[in-house]
Design a protein around this motif. Structure first.
Motif, PDB file in Angstrom:
ATOM      1  N   TYR A   1      -5.685  -0.251  -0.514  1.00  0.00           N
ATOM      2  CA  TYR A   1      -6.600  -0.127   0.857  1.00  0.00           C
ATOM      3  C   TYR A   1      -7.942  -0.630   0.603  1.00  0.00           C
ATOM      4  CZ  TYR A   1      -9.316   2.989   3.248  1.00  0.00           C
ATOM      5  OH  TYR A   1     -10.389   3.150   4.294  1.00  0.00           O
ATOM      6  N   ASN A   2      -8.191  -1.507   1.959  1.00  0.00           N
ATOM      7  CA  ASN A   2      -9.912  -1.762   1.325  1.00  0.00           C
ATOM      8  C   ASN A   2     -10.573  -0.534   2.446  1.00  0.00           C
ATOM      9  OD1 ASN A   2      -9.324  -4.334   0.495  1.00  0.00           O
ATOM     10  ND2 ASN A   2      -8.442  -4.820   2.195  1.00  0.00           N
ATOM     11  N   PRO A   3     -11.795  -0.490   1.598  1.00  0.00           N
ATOM     12  CA  PRO A   3     -12.510   0.199   2.462  1.00  0.00           C
ATOM     13  C   PRO A   3     -12.384  -0.280   4.081  1.00  0.00           C
ATOM     14  CG  PRO A   3     -13.234   0.349  -0.306  1.00  0.00           C
ATOM     15  CD  PRO A   3     -12.041  -0.380   0.745  1.00  0.00           C
TER      16      PRO A   3
ATOM     17  N   SER B   1     -20.665   8.413   0.155  1.00  0.00           N
ATOM     18  CA  SER B   1     -20.668   7.085   1.055  1.00  0.00           C
ATOM     19  C   SER B   1     -20.536   7.400   2.050  1.00  0.00           C
ATOM     20  CB  SER B   1     -18.777   6.332  -0.015  1.00  0.00           C
ATOM     21  OG  SER B   1     -17.800   7.202   0.707  1.00  0.00           O
TER      22      SER B   1
ATOM     23  N   LYS C   1     -19.593  -2.424  -0.090  1.00  0.00           N
ATOM     24  CA  LYS C   1     -19.652  -2.376   1.174  1.00  0.00           C
ATOM     25  C   LYS C   1     -20.836  -2.261   1.778  1.00  0.00           C
ATOM     26  CE  LYS C   1     -15.799  -3.108   1.998  1.00  0.00           C
ATOM     27  NZ  LYS C   1     -14.366  -4.109   3.223  1.00  0.00           N
ATOM     28  N   GLU C   2     -21.693  -1.356   1.207  1.00  0.00           N
ATOM     29  CA  GLU C   2     -23.024  -0.868   1.673  1.00  0.00           C
ATOM     30  C   GLU C   2     -24.041  -1.504   1.473  1.00  0.00           C
ATOM     31  OE1 GLU C   2     -23.225   4.138   0.440  1.00  0.00           O
ATOM     32  OE2 GLU C   2     -24.549   2.397  -0.189  1.00  0.00           O
TER      33      GLU C   2
ATOM     34  N   GLN D   1     -19.702   2.665   9.216  1.00  0.00           N
ATOM     35  CA  GLN D   1     -20.505   1.699  10.418  1.00  0.00           C
ATOM     36  C   GLN D   1     -20.014   2.435  11.269  1.00  0.00           C
ATOM     37  OE1 GLN D   1     -19.152  -0.605   7.880  1.00  0.00           O
ATOM     38  NE2 GLN D   1     -21.641   0.254   6.631  1.00  0.00           N
TER      39      GLN D   1
ATOM     40  N   MET E   1      -8.252   6.511  -1.382  1.00  0.00           N
ATOM     41  CA  MET E   1      -9.029   4.928  -1.329  1.00  0.00           C
ATOM     42  C   MET E   1      -8.903   4.364  -3.320  1.00  0.00           C
ATOM     43  SD  MET E   1     -11.794   4.456   0.429  1.00  0.00           S
ATOM     44  CE  MET E   1     -13.070   4.160  -0.583  1.00  0.00           C
TER      45      MET E   1
ATOM     46  N   SER F   1       1.077  -1.322   0.022  1.00  0.00           N
ATOM     47  CA  SER F   1       0.283  -0.205   0.266  1.00  0.00           C
ATOM     48  C   SER F   1       1.029   1.222  -0.019  1.00  0.00           C
ATOM     49  CB  SER F   1      -0.755  -0.127   0.809  1.00  0.00           C
ATOM     50  OG  SER F   1      -2.015   1.022   1.687  1.00  0.00           O
TER      51      SER F   1
ATOM     52  N   LYS G   1     -16.981  -0.302  -5.326  1.00  0.00           N
ATOM     53  CA  LYS G   1     -16.637  -1.272  -3.730  1.00  0.00           C
ATOM     54  C   LYS G   1     -17.309  -0.399  -2.572  1.00  0.00           C
ATOM     55  CE  LYS G   1     -11.282  -2.552  -3.620  1.00  0.00           C
ATOM     56  NZ  LYS G   1     -10.349  -1.956  -3.473  1.00  0.00           N
ATOM     57  N   GLU G   2     -17.552   0.184  -2.817  1.00  0.00           N
ATOM     58  CA  GLU G   2     -17.754   1.030  -2.349  1.00  0.00           C
ATOM     59  C   GLU G   2     -19.288   1.295  -1.778  1.00  0.00           C
ATOM     60  OE1 GLU G   2     -17.551   5.580  -1.677  1.00  0.00           O
ATOM     61  OE2 GLU G   2     -15.390   5.818  -2.220  1.00  0.00           O
TER      62      GLU G   2
ATOM     63  N   GLN H   1     -13.636   1.093  -8.026  1.00  0.00           N
ATOM     64  CA  GLN H   1     -14.277   2.413  -6.760  1.00  0.00           C
ATOM     65  C   GLN H   1     -15.584   2.229  -6.499  1.00  0.00           C
ATOM     66  OE1 GLN H   1     -11.291   4.907  -8.352  1.00  0.00           O
ATOM     67  NE2 GLN H   1      -9.995   3.022  -7.240  1.00  0.00           N
TER      68      GLN H   1
END
Lengths: 573, 142
Positions: free
Chosen positions: B119-121, B79, A555-556, B14, B114, A230, A551-552, A548
């Motif tokens: 990187y994982n959200p 988001s 997650k949601e 969250q 991001m 990273s 991805k978000e 991306q």
């Protein structure tokens, strides 16, 4: 001279004093009086006979560079090193041997020095030296001089603005002082070529991007821990767009290699790894690629029936060859050895990995492999003059841009007409079914061949290409549709003349037609290629952004699902 | 005089913390507590907002405890990532613009993170670039 330049007064030779001193020396040697005014003249570089070292003067490499050319002496020991500006559009700073005095690796401190030297550089008259003639450039070649002087030259070709140029001068001085080969953040020739080949394996178009996810998978194979990867990404993705251009990729790769060799990752990206720095440096390898072109599948243009996986395999296979080749050509420097041996180990690591990637990528539903196949297929298609696109070029699906599809139409039509006059290029050996080049060759074969020629591992890509083709049907322009129906209707005899041409055309390996084309067609194809690449890049960027977002959203979704599950037992009870 | 945040926090959708950075003072725990309670207020405001959460919305939370006067500002991305900033209000005439610009910088840096495919959200943020940015922001006119 010491007095005139002010060193006596201040008690030391700072960069300013040194520059002036050198200029005065040059003046004196040219017969001018030693006065401040003399430095305003155009002077050749001063000659310091005594300091000529054992090694030869290197002139060979400059010829390869475009842009500003520098001959960089890699002087660890030498007091004086000089630069030549071949395209003397800028002033030439006299690079002082700051080296012995201060030998930190290229670092911000060099930046501070730059304005000083630059300022004085400006004050002096331009030292436009066009060519080697009047003076000798002293080099002490490092063992890596061959590739590294190539490096330097390319590197200096990079800098366009004078401050940057001074910077590169400074940097080069610094680096030459700190023992060029020891600088872990400098990419050697072999390394760069290796990186470029790796880049190609992921993305054949060298001017396009590698998307984040593809790069992530690739670098994850290096088995470095994720936080480090990273950080490496953070360092190398300078424009923070989630994708790696070729120089960014080279930088990232280099950092990975360095890390695996035990070097700590820097906090900020070293200058030698900056994309701007590498950008021009990477241009040189593009030319050098001619070297490798013979055995590595190079540009998508001439790609064709050579399938992409073959490209990858061969490029992976070549890497050890290349590094071996290059190794032989150089003297042994410890660092070079170390680096290249690690390179060799790393390549081996990546070798089978790239092979795997080759197999995996077609299966992955990613835009990158798809775009790779597309970029090559569409370019092949462009190359096949007048051939009804067997797989209606991915281009329409990718960009739907009128320009590109119209271009293609025009190309095809004009080529078809031009070629109709019975141009029968020799059939390529690689396409056995075609060589018969008979009038009645089945168009379906024509369509299928480009696809069948790719190995089974590409089958996925092809099928996806076909799918995309189908999808592209509705949005394609009428002209294109006409072509497509023509393609489909190839089986009808009335199109057989076209078939003759197209089949004969398809029978030809792309690189052969290239040579035989008229320049007009070439130009048209090149514009098509260019447009293609642009569309490709745009889409790739779009894709990474969308990924991306995806991805978000995922997650949601997961969050929602977990919430739902939490709620469910309650209601059930 | 510009506002100098005493603490910058980043919370995921969250509501678990992705990033916490404060200027070392006493009562850091108090800051943490405040920030967590302010999350409730933020959530409240989000739900009140309804749909069409376009672009950048800034939620100004005027949590002022009688004893300690500091202000807590909130900011939410589309988001649902929440940025919370605690500012000691004693030293400033706070300018809304400055707060907004600070949040914008935070947001930009966050998007840069991001972009990093590694990187994982939802992970804690360990990016050094981000740290540098936050530090510079927090130190800037203190």
């Amino acid at each position: 001279i010491t007095e005139v330049c002010g060193a006596k007064r201040v008690g030391y030779f700072g960069p300013a004093q040194f520059y002036i001193a050198l200029k005065l020396i040059a003046a004196a040697q040219s017969g001018f009086p030693v006065r401040i005014e003399s430095i305003k003249n155009e002077l050749p570089l001063p000659r310091f006979m005594a300091l000529k070292n054992d090694t030869e003067v290197r002139y060979g490499t400059p010829a390869e560079f475009h842009g500003v050319k520098f001959q960089v002496p890699h002087a660890t020991l030498e007091k004086n090193s000089y630069k030549r500006t071949d395209e003397g559009d800028k002033q030439e700073p006299k690079s002082p041997p700051m080296s012995p005095i201060c030998s930190p690796p290229a670092s911000p401190s060099t930046y501070q020095r730059i304005p000083l030297s630059y300022g004085y550089g400006k004050a002096r008259s331009g030292l436009e030296q066009q060519h080697a003639a009047p003076y000798e450039v002293r080099h002490s070649t490092h063992q890596q001089d061959g590739p590294s002087s190539g490096n330097y030259g390319a590197k200096s070709a990079l800098t366009c603005s004078t401050p940057n140029r001074s910077l590169s001068v400074e940097r080069e001085q610094q680096d030459s002082s700190t023992q060029y080969s020891d600088d872990p953040w400098r990419i050697t020739e072999e390394q760069r070529d290796y990186y470029i080949n790796q880049f190609r394996s992921l993305q054949p178009d060298l001017s396009a991007f590698i998307s984040g996810s593809v790069a992530k998978n690739f670098f994850t194979k290096s088995k470095l821990p994720i936080p480090e990867l990273s950080h490496i990404w953070e360092l190398s993705d300078v424009d923070c767009d989630g994708a790696l251009t070729l120089p960014e990729f080279c930088a990232a790769f280099h950092l990975v290699v360095a890390r695996k060799n035990g070097y700590q990752l820097p906090e900020t990206l070293p200058e030698t790894l900056l994309p701007e720095y590498l950008q021009a440096a990477c241009l040189k390898p593009m030319r050098d690629c001619a070297l490798f072109d013979s055995y590595s599948e190079p540009l998508p243009g001439s790609q064709q029936p050579r399938d992409l996986s073959r490209t990858e395999k061969s490029s992976a296979g070549e890497v050890p060859d290349n590094s071996a080749l290059l190794q032989d050509g150089k003297k042994d420097d410890k660092q070079a050895l170390k680096v290249s041996t690690t390179l060799k180990t790393v390549p081996k690591e990546f070798q089978h990995l790239t092979l795997k990637t080759a197999a995996q990528e077609p299966n992955a539903l990613r835009a990158r492999p798809r775009s790779r196949s597309y970029s090559s297929t569409s370019i092949e298609d462009a190359m096949k003059k007048g051939e009804e696109p067997p797989t209606p070029p991915p281009r329409p699906q990718k960009s739907h841009s009128r320009a590109s599809s119209l271009d293609l139409n025009k190309i095809f039509q004009q080529n078809t007409q031009a070629m109709r006059s019975g141009w029968l290029p020799p059939p390529p050996p690689a396409l056995p079914p075609r060589p018969s080049v008979s009038q009645t060759e089945q168009p379906s074969e024509v369509e299928l061949h480009p696809q069948m020629n790719r190995p089974p591992s590409q089958a996925e890509e092809n099928s996806s290409a076909k799918k995309e083709v189908v999808l592209a049907q509705p949005p394609s322009k009428p002209a294109r549709r006409k072509l497509r129906t023509e393609a489909q209707g190839l089986e009808t005899p009335e199109l057989s003349p076209t078939i003759n041409v197209t089949s004969s055309l398809t029978a030809v390996k792309p690189h052969l037609p290239v040579q035989k084309q008229s320049s007009k067609q070439k130009r048209a194809i090149q514009t098509a290629i260019r447009k293609n690449k642009e569309a490709n890049a745009v889409l790739a960027r779009l894709n990474s952004e969308l990924q991306q977002q995806l991805k978000e959203v995922h997650k949601e979704r997961i969050a929602l699902e977990t919430q739902l599950e939490q709620l469910r037992p309650v209601t059930v009870l | 005089k510009a506002a100098c945040p005493s603490q910058c926090d980043l919370f995921s959708s969250q509501n678990y913390p992705l990033y916490i950075r404060s200027v070392p003072t006493e009562n850091e725990l108090k800051f943490h507590y405040t920030v967590h309670t302010s999350l409730d207020v933020v959530d409240e405001k989000i739900s009140a907002m309804g749909k069409a959460l376009v672009d950048q919305r800034e939620l100004y939370l005027g949590l002022l405890y009688p004893t300690e006067d500091y202000k807590v500002y909130g900011y939410v991305t589309n988001s649902k990532v929440k940025f919370v900033m605690v500012v000691d209000s004693s030293n400033t005439a706070l300018r809304d613009n400055e707060i907004r610009s600070m949040f914008r910088k935070l947001h930009n840096s966050y998007t840069d993170i991001m972009c990093n495919p590694f990187y994982n959200p939802g992970d804690r943020i360990h990016s050094r670039a981000f740290d540098t940015m936050v530090n510079s922001m927090m130190m800037q006119v203190c």
